[in-house]
Design an enzyme around this catalytic site. Structure first.
Site, PDB file in Angstrom:
ATOM      1  N   SER A 193      73.933 -43.109 -21.208  1.00 53.37           N
ATOM      2  CA  SER A 193      73.010 -43.848 -20.348  1.00 53.37           C
ATOM      3  C   SER A 193      73.357 -43.748 -18.875  1.00 53.37           C
ATOM      4  O   SER A 193      72.601 -44.245 -18.035  1.00 53.37           O
ATOM      5  CB  SER A 193      72.966 -45.322 -20.774  1.00 53.37           C
ATOM      6  OG  SER A 193      74.229 -45.920 -20.624  1.00 53.37           O
TER       7      SER A 193
ATOM      8  N   LYS B 259      71.728 -55.064 -19.595  1.00 57.22           N
ATOM      9  CA  LYS B 259      71.970 -54.342 -18.339  1.00 57.22           C
ATOM     10  C   LYS B 259      71.226 -54.981 -17.170  1.00 57.22           C
ATOM     11  O   LYS B 259      71.777 -55.119 -16.074  1.00 57.22           O
ATOM     12  CB  LYS B 259      71.545 -52.881 -18.505  1.00 57.22           C
ATOM     13  CG  LYS B 259      72.408 -52.093 -19.489  1.00 57.22           C
ATOM     14  CD  LYS B 259      71.875 -50.689 -19.685  1.00 57.22           C
ATOM     15  CE  LYS B 259      72.738 -49.915 -20.681  1.00 57.22           C
ATOM     16  NZ  LYS B 259      72.205 -48.555 -20.925  1.00 57.22           N
TER      17      LYS B 259
END
Length: 793
Positions: free
Chosen positions: A678, A721
């Site tokens: 990611s 996140k």
């Protein structure tokens, strides 16, 4: 590989093993050199030398670590076991002595001197032979489980040397003693040593038999006394002189069994054990064990208590009272309770609350129990590595107990309690079994109505228990176990949510814990915000509560000294109470130069931000990666560099700059392992920023996986996140367009205060994240270009 000299022999070093001539003996080899030596000997049909090590700790023994005398052997059979070990069945032939170890082969090779056995006979040898054979037969007869034909085999041996060697080989002498006998070449001296060894062993065996006989006599006397006591108890009972206290105890146990509500098969088992107990003397070793077992049976809640109907409105009020926000989770719990209300006998799912520490997983279970008006019991599974801790120990073991499941039910005193299996992701498997496998039956609504604990030995119905589990991360939970649970994720909290939680719950709880009353202290919202921003960095609120408790203890000291409340706690006072700020916003500082981007990461304890730093150094076009990166993250960096090189002209980058310098990519916090795809977008932006000499916007963070075609692929953990970015005061987040489905999971406060940029290609990330070049930046870049060109010229 050179051929072996005629007088050379392949040597296989062994630990604690001495092979004698005339003996067939299996040898297990595992070292690579030994395996290669054995395989070479089998291929060339060579003999081998079995040589014992002097130093057993040496895994790669040198000549100094070896004895100098061993036995030449023929390989009768070579077997490779399924576990990877190699087994060689050797037939000992004759002794040898090493004269010199040779080099140049991948295994141990030595020049040897073969030592044939002397065939000379004498009256002394014959006399020692007769004595040694009689000693060997006597020793065999004293052995408790000696084979019947071993004595016949010993008597049939005609060679004195072979008798001495075989007798020593079958004895339990220490390896060093056997090696000493192997090195004794003179036959009379060797036979004398073996005879002395056998004489000592015969004395030990005779003494062992005497001790066993004395012990058997003592046991027979004790059994006789036990029988007499039982007869005396029977006579006293017939005369009406029995122990009234014990009779009352047995009657009380019988009544407890009748009143416990056990199923028919369990009651029959309990009555059988009660009859056994009545026949046992109290001093018997098994009496206490049976009595403890009956106590467990009668104290377990076999009856199903009358259940209070579930009030859905009251349950909703309890959940709102105990927990702030968590609307989606509360809605799922209300649905769960509604199904339990409409179908009490139905198979309810097992709920698993998964999330970072301190977000309220355990307290949610307590709220469910309060809403259902049931007992709550918690079983900690952290560090459990023994299957018996779930299923219990068998009663044959000393100190045996039921497993944690049955123990928790006994503590709760109810068969329909709410049981929380805490930290299910911390289970471990060991040589005692796999507790995760034992939980498969417990957490399966189709099977747990007949759960069988090893200690109880009877079935117990767990189907009426409401099972809840908690976990920080699901990767370590076995697949079959995870399949039995419905996962409910609890992400971290935003600063606004933490403020509300502190205002509603934490301050009040800490005031009570520190002995403060209403009106003694006032902690302002600004002070709580300052603690959240400067003194904590966590997904949950556990550390926040500690810091609030520390601030209130400072007030408690002043109240205890006689000051009158209310005493305020303000942001200005926090530095004197909690020390200097532990955290500060470093995003603007870290991204103030080209080559630095802000990425977003998922961790088992919530989301976090990470910085990707890139720089150019003189070199030849290498890519250097540091920061303890995993293989996937390294591949993302390589893909990002290839993508930047491929699109260099489109971004206004001179392709020749890649060949004149090495590019170093570093992810700070180098002691923390990092992995995953990611960070691809963040690495790509750091490289583009470095090569174009344009800063990445300090208010922007990003996540997403990249492909070599420039596509931005979706990633997981979007909610965690974004919360981490919100906690770090980042205003813009660049996310993959294919993650739009996760937008609804993001807290509303974060959605309102942040800008979300959804991208499908890396070109869109460049447009959204890079700052516009100023005139000074352009001039600086031109000077650097001229310097690069001049250096090239």
């Amino acid at each position: 590989m050179p051929p072996l000299p005629p007088d050379a022999l392949i040597i296989i070093p062994v630990r604690n093993v001495v092979l004698f001539p005339g003996m067939m003996f299996p040898v297990t080899i595992g070292r690579a050199k030994s395996v290669a030596a054995a395989q070479q000997a089998v291929r060339e049909q060579r003999q081998i030398g079995i040589l014992m090590q002097r130093n057993n700790d040496a895994d790669d023994p040198a000549p100094a670590d070896m004895h100098r005398m061993g036995t030449i052997a023929n390989i009768a059979r070579y077997v490779t076991a399924p576990d990877g070990n190699h087994h060689v069945v050797c037939q000992g032939e004759q002794r040898f002595s090493v004269t010199e170890f040779l080099q140049g082969w991948p295994f141990m090779v030595a020049r040897v001197l073969r030592m044939p056995e002397s065939t000379v006979t004498s009256s002394e040898i014959e006399a020692r032979f007769v004595n040694l054979r009689s000693q060997a037969v006597e020793a065999i007869q004293l052995l408790p489980q000696a084979p019947a034909d071993l004595s016949t085999a010993i008597q049939s041996i005609e060679s004195p040397a072979l008798l001495a060697d075989i007798t020593t080989a079958y004895s339990d002498a220490a390896p060093e003693e056997k090696q000493e006998i192997l090195e004794t070449i003179d036959l009379p001296a060797r036979m004398q040593k073996v005879s002395r060894l056998l004489a000592h062993r015969i004395e030990v065996l005779k003494l062992s038999q005497d001790i066993a006989q004395q012990t058997r006599t003592a046991l027979d006397q004790r059994q006789r006394e036990l029988l007499l006591r039982e007869q005396m108890a029977t006579i006293q009972k017939q005369l009406g002189e029995g122990d009234d206290a014990r009779s009352a105890e047995m009657a009380e146990l019988e009544k407890a069994i009748a009143d416990s509500g056990m199923p028919k098969d369990v009651e029959d088992q309990a009555r059988r054990e009660l009859r056994r107990l009545q026949r046992m003397p109290e001093a018997g070793g098994e009496y206490a064990m049976v009595r403890t077992y009956l106590d467990w049976l009668v104290e377990l809640p076999w009856k199903i208590p009358e259940e209070t109907p579930i009030d859905i409105n009251e349950a909703r009020r309890v959940l709102d009272e105990d927990h702030y926000d968590l609307d989606k989770i509360k809605r799922r719990i209300i649905e769960y309770l509604a199904v339990r209300k409409l179908a009490p006998q139905g198979r309810a799912p097992i709920l698993c609350f998964a999330g970072p520490p301190g977000v309220g997983k355990t307290s949610l279970g307590q709220s469910i129990a309060r809403a259902m008006n049931r007992k709550f019991v918690r079983v900690s599974l952290g560090g459990t590595h023994d299957e018996a801790e779930i299923r219990g120990h068998r009663r044959t073991y000393v100190g045996a107990l039921p497993g944690n499941i049955i123990q928790a039910i006994r503590r709760a005193g109810s068969r329909n309690c709410v049981m929380m299996l805490d930290e299910i992701d911390k289970l471990g498997a060991g040589i005692q079994g796999d507790p995760g496998a034992a939980l498969l039956e417990v957490l399966d609504p189709q099977q747990n109505n007949s759960f069988r604990d090893n200690y109880l030995g009877v079935t117990f119905d767990l189907s009426r228990i409401v099972f809840l589990t908690t976990a920080n991360m699901l990767d370590t939970v076995p697949g079959p176990l995870r399949d039995r649970m419905e996962i409910i994720g609890l992400p971290g909290y935003t600063p606004e949510e933490k403020l509300e939680i502190a205002r509603r719950y934490l301050v009040k709880r800490q005031m009570e814990a520190n002995g403060l009353k209403d009106g003694d202290a006032e902690i302002s919202d600004d002070a709580i915000r300052s603690i959240i921003q400067h003194y904590t960095r966590e997904a949950g609120v556990r550390n926040l509560e500690r810091q609030i408790g520390q601030a209130l203890r400072h007030v408690a000291v002043r109240i205890a000294q006689g000051e009158k409340g209310p005493l305020p706690v303000t942001p200005e006072e926090l530095a004197g109470i909690l020390g200097p700020p532990q955290f500060e916003s470093e995003v603007a500082m870290r991204t103030s130069v080209p080559g630095v981007s802000t990425g977003l990461a998922w961790t088992p304890v919530g989301g976090d931000i990470l910085f990707i730093e890139a720089t150019r150094i003189p070199g030849g076009g290498r890519l250097i990666l540091t920061g303890q990166l995993g293989e996937v993250m390294k591949e993302s960096a390589q893909a990002a560099l290839s993508l930047v090189k491929n699109r260099a002209e489109a971004f206004g980058i001179d392709p020749g700059r890649f060949e004149k310098a090495d590019i170093h990519v570093h992810v700070p916090a180098g002691a923390v392992p990092k992995d995953g795809p990611s960070a691809g977008v963040a690495m790509f932006m750091a490289l583009v920023s470095l090569m174009t000499e344009r800063n990445v916007r300090s208010d922007t963070a990003m996540t997403g996986e990249i492909s070599l075609r420039g596509l931005v692929l979706p990633v997981g953990g979007i909610k965690e996140k974004v919360i981490a970015a919100h906690r770090a005061e980042i205003k813009r987040v660049i996310l993959p367009a294919r993650n739009r489905k996760d937008f609804e999971d993001i807290p509303e406060s974060a959605r309102k205060s942040m800008e979300f940029v959804w991208i499908e290609r890396v070109d869109e990330a460049v447009e959204a994240a890079l700052e516009t070049k100023t005139t000074s930046d352009i001039e600086t870049g031109a000077v650097r270009h001229l310097m690069d060109t001049g250096a090239q010229d």
